[in-house]
Design a protein around this motif. Structure first.
Motif, mmCIF file in Angstrom:
data_model
loop_
_atom_site.group_PDB
_atom_site.id
_atom_site.type_symbol
_atom_site.label_atom_id
_atom_site.label_comp_id
_atom_site.label_asym_id
_atom_site.label_seq_id
_atom_site.Cartn_x
_atom_site.Cartn_y
_atom_site.Cartn_z
ATOM 1 N N VAL B 108 47.833 33.552 52.942
ATOM 2 C CA VAL B 108 47.171 34.832 52.644
ATOM 3 C C VAL B 108 45.659 34.661 52.686
ATOM 4 O O VAL B 108 44.938 35.501 53.226
ATOM 5 N N ASN B 111 44.433 34.339 56.281
ATOM 6 C CA ASN B 111 44.551 35.510 57.131
ATOM 7 C C ASN B 111 43.833 36.740 56.596
ATOM 8 O O ASN B 111 43.453 37.616 57.346
ATOM 9 N N MET B 112 43.693 36.823 55.287
ATOM 10 C CA MET B 112 43.150 38.041 54.698
ATOM 11 C C MET B 112 41.840 37.834 53.960
ATOM 12 O O MET B 112 41.168 38.811 53.628
ATOM 13 N N VAL B 123 53.319 39.289 49.988
ATOM 14 C CA VAL B 123 53.697 38.664 51.263
ATOM 15 C C VAL B 123 54.947 37.816 51.084
ATOM 16 O O VAL B 123 55.870 37.847 51.913
ATOM 17 N N MET B 272 49.817 41.191 56.766
ATOM 18 C CA MET B 272 48.560 40.563 56.341
ATOM 19 C C MET B 272 47.411 40.966 57.245
ATOM 20 O O MET B 272 46.325 41.319 56.779
ATOM 21 N N GLY B 276 44.490 43.228 55.931
ATOM 22 C CA GLY B 276 43.221 42.495 55.919
ATOM 23 C C GLY B 276 42.197 43.155 56.825
ATOM 24 O O GLY B 276 41.021 43.252 56.493
#
Lengths: 167, 298
Positions: B108, B111-112, B123, B272, B276
Motif C-alpha cells: 500500500v 503504490n499509494m 486492500v 490502490m 491513490g
C-alpha cells in the motif's frame, strides 16, 4: 429451484456485497491488523526500553569504573602517605628510645662513677683509719706508752694528709 | 518456549473448526439444495430466497450465501492467526500474521504513498475476500466472484472511494478535472470515470466465470472424446468417461487457483492505483492552507 441469469444486475445484491466488503474490512482491521500492529508497537517499545536500560546501565558502569579508578589512585596516595607517616613515626620513636637509652646509660655510668668514688673514699678512709691505728700503735710502742688514739687523731690526720700531699 | 495453556489450545481448536466449518456447510448446502446438472449447463447462482422489495426483488442466492460463509471463515482465520500473539515470537502463525500485515502495508505504501497507510486493511480485505471466494470453486461450490453483483458491489465501493478522494480537494476542483486537458473532452472524461468501476467488475467477474465455463466445456469435450475413442469397450466401460479423470484437475490449477489469485491481486492493485491516483496531497495541502488564510483574514 430457480437460477439467476449469467449476467444479472440486482441492486440489493450489489448493496449486500458492498456491505460484505465493508464488514470484512472491519474484521481485517480489528482482528488481524490491530492485534499485529499493537504487538509490533509493544515490541518496539520493549526493545527501546531494553536499549535505554542497557545505555543507562552502561553509563552507570562507566561512572563506577571512573569512581573506582579515582579511588584506586587515591588509595595509592593514601598508602604512600600512611607509610611515610609510619616511617616518620617509627624514626621519631626510635630516636626517642635511643635517647632514653643513652640517658639511662649515662645515668648508670654516672651512678657507677659516684659509687666508685664513694667506695674509693670509704676505702681511703678505712686505709687512713688503719694507718692511724697502725701508726698510733707503732708510736705507742715507740714511746712505750699508751697513746690515746682519740686524743692524737687530729695530729695523726694532719700527718697523714701531709704524707698524702707529698705522695 | 513458553508452555501453551489449555485455554489457548481450546481456542485454537475452536477457531480452526470454525474456519473449516463454513466451507463444509457450503458443500452440504450445495449437495442438499442444488440439483446436479447433466451435460453442458452454464447458469448463474441458484436462488435460495426471493422476496419482493422496492426497486428490485431481494434475492438471496448461492453467491450471497457463499460469500457470507467465506466471511465467517476469514473472521475465524484472523482470530486463529492472532491467537496468543506476543512480543516474542513463539508460534509459526504469528510469523505468518506479521508477514501478511507487513507485506500488505508495504504494498500500500509503495503504490499509494504514506498518506494512505490506513488503507492496508481494506486492500487486505479485498484480496482475501476475492481470493477465497474464487478458490471456493476448488471445493466444487459456486464461486461468489463469478456472480456479477458481488464484484459490482466491490467495484462500486471503490468508485465511491475514488470520488470521495477526488472531492477532498474541493467540489470545484473535482468538476474542473473533467475539463482537462481541453474542455470539449469532458464527455469522454465522464465516460472513463464511469467505466472504471464497470471495467473492474467485469474484468474480475468475467475471468472467474470464463474459467468455470471453460472447465465445463472441457469436461463435456473430454466426455465426448472418451466416447469416441473408447466407446467400443463393452458394458459400463464404454460409458465411463476415462479422460475426465485427472486432466480437468490440471486445468483447474490454472483456471481456479492461478486465475483466482491473479484476479484478486489485479483487483487490489487497481483499487490502490485508482484511489491513490485520485488524490493529490499537494493540492489538498494547498487547499487547506488557502482555507486557513481566508479564515484568518475574515
Amino acid at each position: 429451484m430457480q437460477t439467476l441469469d449469467i449476467i444479472s444486475v440486482n441492486i440489493w445484491q450489489i448493496i449486500i456485497s458492498l456491505c460484505n466488503l465493508v464488514i470484512i474490512f472491519l474484521i481485517m482491521k480489528k482482528f488481524l491488523f490491530k492485534p499485529v500492529k499493537d504487538m509490533i508497537a509493544k515490541r518496539e517499545a520493549k526493545v527501546n526500553e531494553v536499549l535505554d536500560e542497557a545505555k543507562q546501565e552502561r553509563a552507570e558502569a562507566e561512572k563506577t569504573k571512573t569512581l573506582w579508578e579515582e579511588k584506586m589512585a587515591a588509595s595509592d596516595e593514601e598508602a604512600d602517605r600512611i607509610i611515610k607517616k609510619a616511617v616518620a613515626k617509627a624514626g621519631k620513636r626510635s630516636e626517642l628510645i635511643i635517647g632514653n637509652a643513652n640517658s639511662k646509660a649515662d645515668e648508670i655510668v654516672r651512678q657507677a662513677k659516684a659509687e666508685a668514688e664513694l667506695e674509693h673514699k670509704a676505702a681511703e678512709e678505712s686505709i687512713r683509719h688503719e694507718i692511724v691505728t697502725l701508726s698510733s700503735a707503732l708510736t705507742g710502742k715507740l714511746l712505750e706508752r699508751e697513746i690515746n688514739p682519740d686524743d692524737h687523731s687530729e695530729l695523726i690526720d694532719e700527718f697523714i694528709n701531709e704524707i698524702g700531699e707529698i705522695s | 518456549m513458553p508452555e501453551k495453556t489449555t485455554a489457548f489450545k481450546v481456542r485454537d481448536i475452536l477457531f480452526l473448526i470454525m474456519t473449516v466449518l463454513p466451507i463444509v456447510c457450503g458443500i452440504v448446502i450445495r449437495v442438499l439444495f442444488v440439483p446436479s446438472s447433466d451435460g453442458i449447463e452454464i447458469s448463474g447462482a441458484h436462488i435460495f430466497f426471493n422476496m419482493d422489495f422496492p426497486v428490485s426483488p431481494l434475492i438471496i442466492s448461492e453467491a450471497q450465501v457463499n460469500s457470507w460463509l467465506v466471511m465467517i471463515s476469514l473472521l475465524f482465520l484472523c482470530l486463529y492467526l492472532t491467537n496468543g500473539i506476543k512480543e516474542n515470537i513463539h508460534t509459526k502463525r504469528q510469523v505468518i500474521a506479521e508477514w501478511i500485515v507487513e507485506t500488505v502495508e508495504k504494498l500500500v505504501k509503495d503504490n499509494m504513498g504514506d498518506y494512505f497507510t490506513g488503507f492496508a486493511p481494506f486492500v487486505a480485505a479485498i484480496m482475501a475476500l476475492s481470493a477465497f471466494s474464487s478458490l471456493m470453486s476448488l471445493t466444487g461450490m459456486f464461486p461468489p466472484t463469478s456472480d456479477l453483483n458481488i464484484v459490482a458491489g466491490w467495484a462500486f465501493l471503490v468508485f465511491i472511494l475514488i470520488t470521495y478522494y477526488k472531492m477532498k480537494c474541493g467540489p470545484l476542483h473535482y468538476l474542473k478535472s473533467f475539463a482537462e486537458p481541453v474542455p470539449f473532452l469532458a464527455p469522454l472524461n465522464i465516460i472513463s470515470e464511469v467505466a472504471t468501476p464497470i471495467s473492474m467488475a467485469f474484468r474480475h467477474y468475467g475471468n472467474i466465470l470464463s474459467g468455470s465455463v471453460i472447465s465445463v466445456l472441457i469436461a463435456a469435450a473430454l466426455q465426448g472424446l472418451t466416447h469416441l475413442v473408447l466407446g467400443w469397450l463393452p458394458g459400463w466401460l464404454g460409458e465411463f468417461p476415462f479422460l475426465r479423470v485427472g486432466i480437468p484437475a490440471f486445468l483447474s490449477l490454472y483456471f481456479d487457483l492461478f486465475s483466482g489469485l491473479l484476479q484478486a491481486f489485479i483487483f487490489a492493485m487497481l483499487t490502490m492505483l485508482y484511489i491513490g491516483g485520485a488524490f493529490s496531497l499537494e493540492d489538498y495541502i494547498a487547499r487547506k492552507q488557502k482555507k486557513i488564510k481566508t479564515k484568518s483574514t475574515t
